[in-house]
Structures are given as C-alpha cells and as structure tokens.
Design an enzyme around this catalytic site. Sequence first.
Site, PDB file in Angstrom:
ATOM      1  N   LYS A   1     -11.925 -13.841   7.346  1.00 32.88           N
ATOM      2  CA  LYS A   1     -10.903 -13.473   8.335  1.00 32.88           C
ATOM      3  C   LYS A   1      -9.966 -14.629   8.308  1.00 32.88           C
ATOM      4  O   LYS A   1      -9.835 -15.953   8.729  1.00 32.88           O
ATOM      5  CB  LYS A   1     -11.575 -13.480   9.982  1.00 32.88           C
ATOM      6  CG  LYS A   1     -10.881 -12.616  10.824  1.00 32.88           C
ATOM      7  CD  LYS A   1      -9.548 -12.922  10.798  1.00 32.88           C
ATOM      8  CE  LYS A   1      -9.168 -14.224  12.002  1.00 32.88           C
ATOM      9  NZ  LYS A   1      -7.768 -14.421  12.176  1.00 32.88           N
TER      10      LYS A   1
ATOM     11  N   CYS B   1      -4.282 -31.512   9.528  1.00 33.24           N
ATOM     12  CA  CYS B   1      -5.246 -31.803  10.409  1.00 33.24           C
ATOM     13  C   CYS B   1      -5.446 -33.050   9.779  1.00 33.24           C
ATOM     14  O   CYS B   1      -5.871 -34.099  10.636  1.00 33.24           O
ATOM     15  CB  CYS B   1      -6.681 -31.132  10.106  1.00 33.24           C
ATOM     16  SG  CYS B   1      -7.482 -31.304   8.711  1.00 33.24           S
TER      17      CYS B   1
HETATM   18  P1  NAD Z   1      -6.541 -21.768  15.774  1.00 36.24           P
HETATM   19  O1  NAD Z   1      -7.800 -22.310  16.175  1.00 36.24           O
HETATM   20  O2  NAD Z   1      -5.575 -21.148  16.645  1.00 36.24           O
HETATM   21  O3  NAD Z   1      -7.051 -20.519  14.779  1.00 36.24           O
HETATM   22  C1  NAD Z   1      -8.085 -20.806  13.865  1.00 36.24           C
HETATM   23  C2  NAD Z   1      -8.577 -19.409  13.595  1.00 36.24           C
HETATM   24  O4  NAD Z   1      -9.357 -18.981  14.596  1.00 36.24           O
HETATM   25  C3  NAD Z   1      -7.816 -18.232  13.340  1.00 36.24           C
HETATM   26  O5  NAD Z   1      -8.225 -17.383  12.248  1.00 36.24           O
HETATM   27  C4  NAD Z   1      -7.782 -17.489  14.559  1.00 36.24           C
HETATM   28  O6  NAD Z   1      -7.611 -16.082  14.441  1.00 36.24           O
HETATM   29  C5  NAD Z   1      -9.209 -17.557  15.100  1.00 36.24           C
HETATM   30  N1  NAD Z   1      -9.124 -17.652  16.571  1.00 36.24           N
HETATM   31  C6  NAD Z   1      -8.063 -17.734  17.660  1.00 36.24           C
HETATM   32  N2  NAD Z   1      -8.623 -17.767  18.674  1.00 36.24           N
HETATM   33  C7  NAD Z   1      -9.749 -17.532  18.701  1.00 36.24           C
HETATM   34  C8  NAD Z   1     -10.822 -17.332  19.597  1.00 36.24           C
HETATM   35  N3  NAD Z   1     -10.492 -17.575  20.973  1.00 36.24           N
HETATM   36  N4  NAD Z   1     -12.150 -17.054  19.365  1.00 36.24           N
HETATM   37  C9  NAD Z   1     -12.358 -17.007  18.224  1.00 36.24           C
HETATM   38  N5  NAD Z   1     -11.520 -17.184  17.000  1.00 36.24           N
HETATM   39  C10 NAD Z   1     -10.224 -17.559  17.415  1.00 36.24           C
HETATM   40  O7  NAD Z   1      -5.806 -22.811  14.776  1.00 36.24           O
HETATM   41  P2  NAD Z   1      -4.599 -22.841  14.018  1.00 36.24           P
HETATM   42  O8  NAD Z   1      -3.468 -22.984  14.920  1.00 36.24           O
HETATM   43  O9  NAD Z   1      -4.525 -21.485  13.246  1.00 36.24           O
HETATM   44  O10 NAD Z   1      -4.844 -23.930  13.182  1.00 36.24           O
HETATM   45  C11 NAD Z   1      -4.439 -25.404  13.583  1.00 36.24           C
HETATM   46  C12 NAD Z   1      -5.580 -26.178  13.944  1.00 36.24           C
HETATM   47  O11 NAD Z   1      -6.543 -26.048  13.010  1.00 36.24           O
HETATM   48  C13 NAD Z   1      -5.205 -27.387  14.399  1.00 36.24           C
HETATM   49  O12 NAD Z   1      -5.897 -27.734  15.527  1.00 36.24           O
HETATM   50  C14 NAD Z   1      -5.845 -28.276  13.054  1.00 36.24           C
HETATM   51  O13 NAD Z   1      -6.194 -29.647  13.359  1.00 36.24           O
HETATM   52  C15 NAD Z   1      -6.949 -27.396  12.966  1.00 36.24           C
HETATM   53  N6  NAD Z   1      -7.391 -27.910  11.217  1.00 36.24           N
HETATM   54  C16 NAD Z   1      -8.562 -28.575  11.109  1.00 36.24           C
HETATM   55  C17 NAD Z   1      -8.802 -28.945   9.883  1.00 36.24           C
HETATM   56  C18 NAD Z   1      -9.965 -29.608   9.636  1.00 36.24           C
HETATM   57  O14 NAD Z   1     -10.445 -29.651   8.291  1.00 36.24           O
HETATM   58  N7  NAD Z   1     -10.516 -30.365  10.521  1.00 36.24           N
HETATM   59  C19 NAD Z   1      -8.093 -28.186   8.758  1.00 36.24           C
HETATM   60  C20 NAD Z   1      -6.926 -27.492   9.066  1.00 36.24           C
HETATM   61  C21 NAD Z   1      -6.600 -27.181  10.149  1.00 36.24           C
END
Ligand code: NAD
Length: 502
Positions: A194, A302
């Site tokens: 997804k 991140c």
């Molecule tokens: P996000 O949490 O908004 O979304 C990530 C995924 O989760 C998406 O596919 C989204 O559709 C899904 N999602 C959104 N809300 C949800 C819910 N309530 N329940 C289940 N799934 C849901 O993150 P984003 O804004 O796309 O990405 C940025 C974030 O990701 C930042 O916080 C960044 O630090 C983090 N990140 C972490 C790493 C790591 O390795 N730790 C790597 C890349 C990004």
Amino acid sequence: MARELEQAVTSPVADLAGRGGDGRLRNFVAGAWREPAGRGELVVRNPADGAVLGRVPLTDEGGVDEAVRAAAAAFPAWAQVPPPERLQTLVRFKAVLEEHFEELAALVTAENGKTLDEARGEVRRGIEVVDFALGLPTLLMGRTLANVARGVDVEMYRVPLGVVAGVAPFNFPAMVPMWMFPIAIACGNTFVMKPSERVPLSVTRLAELFAQAGLPDGVFNVVHGDGETVRALITHPDVRAVSFVGSEPVAREVYRTASAAGKRVQALAGAKNHLVVMPDADLPFTVEAIVSSAYGNAGERCLAASVVVAVGEVAEPLVAALSERIGRLRVGDGRRPETEMGPVITAEARDRIASEIERGLAEGARLVRDGRGEGPEGGFFLGPTLFDHVPPGARLLRTEIFGPVLAVVRVASLDEAIDLANRSPFGNAAAIFTRSGLSARIFRERIEAGMVGINIGVPAPVAYLPFAGWKHSFYGDLHATGEDAVQFYTERRVVTSRWPAG
Ligand code: NAD
C-alpha cells in the site's frame, strides 16, 4: 481536469499501464490492473507546479480482500520455487530497474518534488536492496547440530511466512517500498503493498517492472488507498506480517492494531534528529554536512537534521556560516539541474510548517532565516529556515516538523549536548562533528539512537545492515533490511530426527 491531465502526459509517467486514460490509478492484483470498488479518490499533484499526475482510488475492504486473496493464492507455488530460481527473477528485475533507472528517478521527482539527483540516490539505494536480496539463498540457510543425542540430529530451516503487507510514507516513493518487498519476496513470501496516497506512481511503475521481469501473477500486488485501506489490510486474517514506515502516531497505532490481530509487525516511525557540533569540528565541512542533512529532500527525511546542538564557542561562527550557506541555497523545481532544494509535498504541509515557524517565534527562538514565501509560484515551496537560541523545552526541539526548518541550541559541554539529545522521545538518528576520537567515542556509547553518524550528517541505511531507530522512532523488534529483514520475513522450523538401525 482534462487540460491538467494533458500536462501530466508530458511528464515521465505518460505510459503508465497502471493509470487509465482517465488518470485514475488501478490496483495491481493477481498480475492484472483492476479498478477497485472504492470510497472515492484523491488527486495526485506534482508539488513543484501543482500539475495533476493522476487520481488515486481509496480502496475499500472488499478491494483489499481481493488483493490479499490473490497473494494468498499465489503463495504455495511461489514458496515452492527453489531459492536459486527465485533469485533469477530478481536478477532480471535488477536488470530491468537499471534499464529504467532514469525514468524511475524522474517519476520520483515528479510526484515527490525532490531534486533529480536526490531521486537518483533514492532509486540507487532501492536497487541496492535488490542486490542484497540476490544473496538470499545463502542468508536463508538454516543450521544443524548432528548427534545432539545419540543417533539424533537437529536441523533448523527458514521458511517463508505467507502474505506480507507493506505500508509506505510519501518521502521516499521508491526506496522505502524497496526496503520491504524485494527481500520478503526473495524469502518466498507474497506481498501486498500500500504506497502512500500522495506518491502512488513509483510503486505502480515498480509493479509493472517486476511483472516484466517475469514475477508470477499474485506474488506482488498493489492496493491504493489511505488509513482506512491500511486498517483493512493489517487486520486481514490472511496477512501474516506487516512492514510499516511512516509517522509516529500512525506507526504506534499500526503496531498496536496489527499486533492485536496476531501479526508480526515492524513499524518504523518519526524522528527528531540531533547533530552535535564540538568546538574542534572542521567548520566548512560540518556546515556542508548540516545543510545537506537539514535541507536535502526539503527536510522531508526521517534522518534529516532537525536540531543542531552547538557546544561552547563554536555556536557563533557556526550559525554565521550556516546562515551564509543557506542564503545561497537554490530553491526550485527539482527537475531543473541547478536546484538544490525542491518543494515540500503538499500545500497543507507547507502551511503546517509555516505555522510551526510562527510558534517557534512565539516561544522566543531567534529566527535567523525565514523561508516563508520563498520559491517559485505555483508549487508548494518553502525556503530553508534557521532558528538560533532555541529555549529548552521549546516545541521546536520536541516535535517532528518534517520540513526545511533547523533549530540551533547552544550548550556548554558534550555531556549537556548528549543529555539534551537523549531527552527527545525519538531516537532515529544522531550525529557528532568533531576531530576528537574521545568525544566521538563518548557520543557513540551514550547517545540513544539507532543510527549514529560521526562526521556524517545523514547516517543513512545500507541494504546490508539492519535499519531502524530506537525509542518512539520504532515499534517492533527486528529492523528493516539486512539479516534482520530475512529473519522478519521467515519463520524457523526445527526438525529433530532419528533413524533407528534395522
Ligand atoms: P503517514 O504516517 O502520514 O503515512 C504513512 C502511511 O500510513 C501512508 O501509506 C498512509 O496512507 C498510512 N496511514 C495514514 N494514516 C493512517 C492511519 N490512521 N492508520 C493506518 N495507516 C495510515 O506518514 P507520511 O507523512 O507519509 O511520512 C512521513 C513520516 O514518515 C515522517 O514522520 C517520517 O519521519 C516517517 N518516516 C520514517 C522513516 C523511518 O525509517 N523511521 C522513513 C521514512 C519516513
């Protein structure tokens, strides 16, 4: 919409099989592009100019069920394919990826906004995971102990789990999904991905390319959607394991929900990365490293530097040099070769980051450079922003901003710097800049972070080693990539045997 779609077909995504002529993306299920019965759709835009790249369907529970069933149906046959044969599919996938390298990078830039060079770096890091997966037959080997009792042998085999689900964020549209599915599939699992609804095109293209490499139908499936789609996926009875990467609140929720549903889960979460600069650091080198860490990918990494902890007398010259360098940073369309920093992902993200800057000011931090209002018209731009003298406890030090905003805090000693960094609830990455081996060693031993840089601004993951943060930056046990991933995507079976004589 028609005129906007016309613009999109001039972009590198013109011939995407997974996107219909109406601009609507399809799910990839059992080797075919399917129009999901959904709960509506979202528009996907190029953040550099707002051009429409497509429309992403929000797959409902039925659509998720269809994809998981396809993956479950494909599993027994794929698990039976001998690992060296599975490997040959990956060899072909790697060749196809190399052939389409520039196109994939252009696609990442189109939907995420990062510069072409950054996108190339991302695609290369993703391909390195495929390289790692090429060694899978060796990594999948079990262990044996002959004659554990008289005439009795024990053998441990690694076996695939079944259907694995992957959920990805927007900031690395190609690389983060590739942390997951090449290894899971090489291990003999089938996969339902997804992608982020904000950057769904790269994964769509990767699915096409994997199929082109000869991957059997149903082994890799893609469902588009949002949080509700994810909830259906991670609680589906046929899903055995969940790899999630995204923000902290969602990672925590996904970990809780999927664990409660009996899944194996790894959930990589948000960050607030501290970079400590010692008075003996090589200043020009350190400034370049900090600028690239804080403002590369428009701060949407991140592993991005979020807080610089300046120790002792380095603060004054460091802030002056940072401000001067940032003043020369070229903000613009990532497709242009001269651009050093692209837009942020959406207009909402830009406005949210701008409001964090306002709050920083209200909390008494000194705004050295204000990026609000910078960048070309039409896109979601925000220039590099720098705060100095950020007071202890300020929101700027606690909250992940995920944009081009850097906060400088001044402290008197290395001990104080480490204590400050360790007070953060996050522990994704941290780095020190120094010429002293002793300072570096103390930092390495005491800092609470999964990825530690010594004179490195972005201690980036490498495919061959495990990757994840600590504390609230990660929920789970086994990390992504490296041997941890092989363990995560396999189950162990121990066989004890005896062959009585006669
Ligand atoms: P996000 O949490 O908004 O979304 C990530 C995924 O989760 C998406 O596919 C989204 O559709 C899904 N999602 C959104 N809300 C949800 C819910 N309530 N329940 C289940 N799934 C849901 O993150 P984003 O804004 O796309 O990405 C940025 C974030 O990701 C930042 O916080 C960044 O630090 C983090 N990140 C972490 C790493 C790591 O390795 N730790 C790597 C890349 C990004």
